[in-house]
Design a protein around this motif. Structure first.
Motif, PDB file in Angstrom:
ATOM      1  N   GLU A  54      11.398  90.517  21.083  1.00 33.84           N
ATOM      2  CA  GLU A  54      12.055  89.136  20.371  1.00 33.84           C
ATOM      3  C   GLU A  54      11.343  88.808  18.856  1.00 33.84           C
ATOM      4  OE1 GLU A  54      13.859  87.515  24.565  1.00 33.84           O
ATOM      5  OE2 GLU A  54      11.837  86.877  23.947  1.00 33.84           O
ATOM      6  N   ALA A  55       9.950  89.353  18.922  1.00 33.67           N
ATOM      7  CA  ALA A  55       9.294  88.968  17.848  1.00 33.67           C
ATOM      8  C   ALA A  55       9.384  89.960  16.687  1.00 33.67           C
ATOM      9  CB  ALA A  55       7.872  88.593  18.070  1.00 33.67           C
ATOM     10  N   ALA A  56      10.092  91.112  16.959  1.00 35.02           N
ATOM     11  CA  ALA A  56       9.811  92.136  16.214  1.00 35.02           C
ATOM     12  C   ALA A  56      10.789  92.039  14.834  1.00 35.02           C
ATOM     13  CB  ALA A  56      10.515  93.679  16.783  1.00 35.02           C
ATOM     14  N   GLU A  57      10.612  92.487  13.931  1.00 40.73           N
ATOM     15  CA  GLU A  57      11.114  92.437  12.704  1.00 40.73           C
ATOM     16  C   GLU A  57      12.100  94.006  12.503  1.00 40.73           C
ATOM     17  OE1 GLU A  57      10.478  90.703   9.440  1.00 40.73           O
ATOM     18  OE2 GLU A  57       9.166  89.222  10.594  1.00 40.73           O
ATOM     19  N   GLY A  58      13.414  93.788  12.327  1.00 37.97           N
ATOM     20  CA  GLY A  58      14.099  94.905  12.280  1.00 37.97           C
ATOM     21  C   GLY A  58      14.666  95.180  13.509  1.00 37.97           C
ATOM     22  N   ASP A  59      14.897  96.648  14.054  1.00 42.04           N
ATOM     23  CA  ASP A  59      15.269  96.992  15.288  1.00 42.04           C
ATOM     24  C   ASP A  59      13.959  96.894  16.310  1.00 42.04           C
ATOM     25  OD1 ASP A  59      16.010  98.287  17.716  1.00 42.04           O
ATOM     26  OD2 ASP A  59      16.318 100.260  16.305  1.00 42.04           O
ATOM     27  N   PRO A  60      14.542  95.917  17.347  1.00 41.60           N
ATOM     28  CA  PRO A  60      13.301  95.614  18.255  1.00 41.60           C
ATOM     29  C   PRO A  60      12.848  96.522  19.391  1.00 41.60           C
ATOM     30  CG  PRO A  60      15.440  94.580  18.977  1.00 41.60           C
ATOM     31  CD  PRO A  60      15.642  95.420  17.548  1.00 41.60           C
ATOM     32  N   LEU A  61      13.883  97.625  19.450  1.00 39.90           N
ATOM     33  CA  LEU A  61      13.661  98.642  20.527  1.00 39.90           C
ATOM     34  C   LEU A  61      12.444  99.459  20.575  1.00 39.90           C
ATOM     35  CD1 LEU A  61      17.250  99.600  21.626  1.00 39.90           C
ATOM     36  CD2 LEU A  61      15.877  97.754  22.537  1.00 39.90           C
ATOM     37  N   PRO A  62      12.025 100.004  19.139  1.00 35.10           N
ATOM     38  CA  PRO A  62      10.797 100.733  18.947  1.00 35.10           C
ATOM     39  C   PRO A  62       9.521 100.001  19.620  1.00 35.10           C
ATOM     40  CG  PRO A  62      12.194 101.374  17.264  1.00 35.10           C
ATOM     41  CD  PRO A  62      12.889 100.224  18.007  1.00 35.10           C
TER      42      PRO A  62
ATOM     43  N   ALA B 103      12.331 110.576  23.433  1.00 33.72           N
ATOM     44  CA  ALA B 103      11.736 109.932  22.831  1.00 33.72           C
ATOM     45  C   ALA B 103      12.277 110.220  21.058  1.00 33.72           C
ATOM     46  CB  ALA B 103      10.181 109.931  22.867  1.00 33.72           C
ATOM     47  N   GLY B 104      13.217 111.282  21.252  1.00 32.98           N
ATOM     48  CA  GLY B 104      13.701 111.660  19.919  1.00 32.98           C
ATOM     49  C   GLY B 104      14.507 110.865  18.922  1.00 32.98           C
ATOM     50  N   PRO B 105      14.852 111.039  17.889  1.00 37.38           N
ATOM     51  CA  PRO B 105      16.044 110.384  17.283  1.00 37.38           C
ATOM     52  C   PRO B 105      17.128 110.209  17.839  1.00 37.38           C
ATOM     53  CG  PRO B 105      15.150 112.178  15.896  1.00 37.38           C
ATOM     54  CD  PRO B 105      14.430 112.321  17.222  1.00 37.38           C
ATOM     55  N   ALA B 106      17.478 111.193  18.585  1.00 39.28           N
ATOM     56  CA  ALA B 106      18.847 110.970  19.310  1.00 39.28           C
ATOM     57  C   ALA B 106      18.946 110.013  20.209  1.00 39.28           C
ATOM     58  CB  ALA B 106      19.368 112.399  19.866  1.00 39.28           C
ATOM     59  N   SER B 107      17.805 109.528  21.054  1.00 41.82           N
ATOM     60  CA  SER B 107      17.999 108.588  21.782  1.00 41.82           C
ATOM     61  C   SER B 107      17.684 107.289  21.121  1.00 41.82           C
ATOM     62  CB  SER B 107      16.671 108.609  22.666  1.00 41.82           C
ATOM     63  OG  SER B 107      15.443 108.211  22.136  1.00 41.82           O
ATOM     64  N   GLY B 108      17.149 106.971  20.057  1.00 43.51           N
ATOM     65  CA  GLY B 108      17.150 105.730  19.437  1.00 43.51           C
ATOM     66  C   GLY B 108      16.361 104.769  20.167  1.00 43.51           C
ATOM     67  N   SER B 109      15.813 105.121  21.073  1.00 39.79           N
ATOM     68  CA  SER B 109      14.986 103.977  22.026  1.00 39.79           C
ATOM     69  C   SER B 109      13.632 104.201  22.426  1.00 39.79           C
ATOM     70  CB  SER B 109      15.620 103.211  22.984  1.00 39.79           C
ATOM     71  OG  SER B 109      16.175 104.330  24.031  1.00 39.79           O
ATOM     72  N   GLY B 110      13.323 105.536  22.160  1.00 39.73           N
ATOM     73  CA  GLY B 110      12.031 106.054  22.965  1.00 39.73           C
ATOM     74  C   GLY B 110      11.793 105.755  24.183  1.00 39.73           C
ATOM     75  N   PRO B 111      10.977 105.799  24.901  1.00 38.06           N
ATOM     76  CA  PRO B 111      10.733 105.840  26.166  1.00 38.06           C
ATOM     77  C   PRO B 111      11.354 104.686  27.106  1.00 38.06           C
ATOM     78  CG  PRO B 111       8.359 105.571  25.341  1.00 38.06           C
ATOM     79  CD  PRO B 111       9.453 105.766  24.335  1.00 38.06           C
ATOM     80  N   GLY B 112      11.857 103.813  26.384  1.00 37.19           N
ATOM     81  CA  GLY B 112      12.825 102.823  27.102  1.00 37.19           C
ATOM     82  C   GLY B 112      11.977 101.862  27.855  1.00 37.19           C
ATOM     83  N   PHE B 113      12.818 100.956  28.565  1.00 33.30           N
ATOM     84  CA  PHE B 113      12.317  99.703  29.264  1.00 33.30           C
ATOM     85  C   PHE B 113      11.127 100.048  30.134  1.00 33.30           C
ATOM     86  CE2 PHE B 113      12.842  96.155  32.046  1.00 33.30           C
ATOM     87  CZ  PHE B 113      12.217  96.731  33.219  1.00 33.30           C
TER      88      PHE B 113
END
Length: 192
Positions: free
Chosen positions: A81-89, A182-192
């Motif tokens: 919630e505090a991240a700048e830009g895309d918060p998922l990474p 965790a690659g670019p295709a997923s867009g979210s890394g290891p996830g929640f």
């Protein structure tokens, strides 16, 4: 007459000691398998005194779950919630840190496993809903990305429960599994 010269421990400190011991006990044995006798022994208090702090085993289990939820909130959700830009990474990195606490992963799984209990089921439902909706509301995330991130996080939670991070150094499959997604295709890394 002998007197006990040990310093008195405040109720807040005792409560935290009990929660720490209960996390160890319940994360490995669950609600029904965990023993309040073992927890009391670990904290070096009498069994009746344990129930002066937490009235029931169920109440103690719920308190451990709520503490775990708080850790996920402060480490992962708040950072997203505090991240700048895309918060998922940012959240993915935070989830990676949380995965280092195997007992945290195990207690969350134990909460889902204990969902045959209506009160636990409602607690887990409410927490899952809150996490999903907070992720979904983040800028640029939405329902689909929140779903994928949450699903990946659950998968990595299970991997941590199986202790795959400890095996990855010597097990090529475990290393590949943990690195996948965790690659670019997923867009979210290891996830929640």
């Amino acid at each position: 007459m002998a007197t006990d010269r040990r310093p008195r421990v405040s109720i807040e400190v005792r409560r935290e000691q009990i929660l720490a011991a209960a996390l160890q006990e319940f994360s490995h044995k669950g609600l029904h398998g965990g023993s309040t006798v073992n927890i009391a022994k670990e904290v070096e208090i009498s069994h009746p005194n344990l129930f002066r702090v937490f009235s029931t085993k169920h109440e103690l289990f719920v308190a451990v779950l709520r503490q775990a939820f708080g850790k996920v909130e402060t480490v992962m959700l708040a950072s997203g919630e505090a991240a700048e830009g895309d918060p998922l990474p940012t959240m993915s990195d935070a989830w990676g840190v949380l995965m280092g606490d195997r007992e945290l992963m195990l207690i969350l799984l134990q909460g889902f496993a204990a969902s045959e209990d209506p009160a636990i089921r409602e607690l887990m439902h409410g927490w899952t809903q809150e996490v999903f909706e907070r992720m979904e509301a983040l800028p640029g995330v939405g329902a689909d990305r929140a779903h994928d991130f949450f699903a990946a996080g659950m998968l990595y939670m299970v991997a941590t429960a199986m202790d795959l991070p400890a095996r990855a150094e010597h097990d090529a499959w475990a290393d590949r599994f943990l690195a996948s997604g965790a690659g670019p295709a997923s867009g979210s890394g290891p996830g929640f």
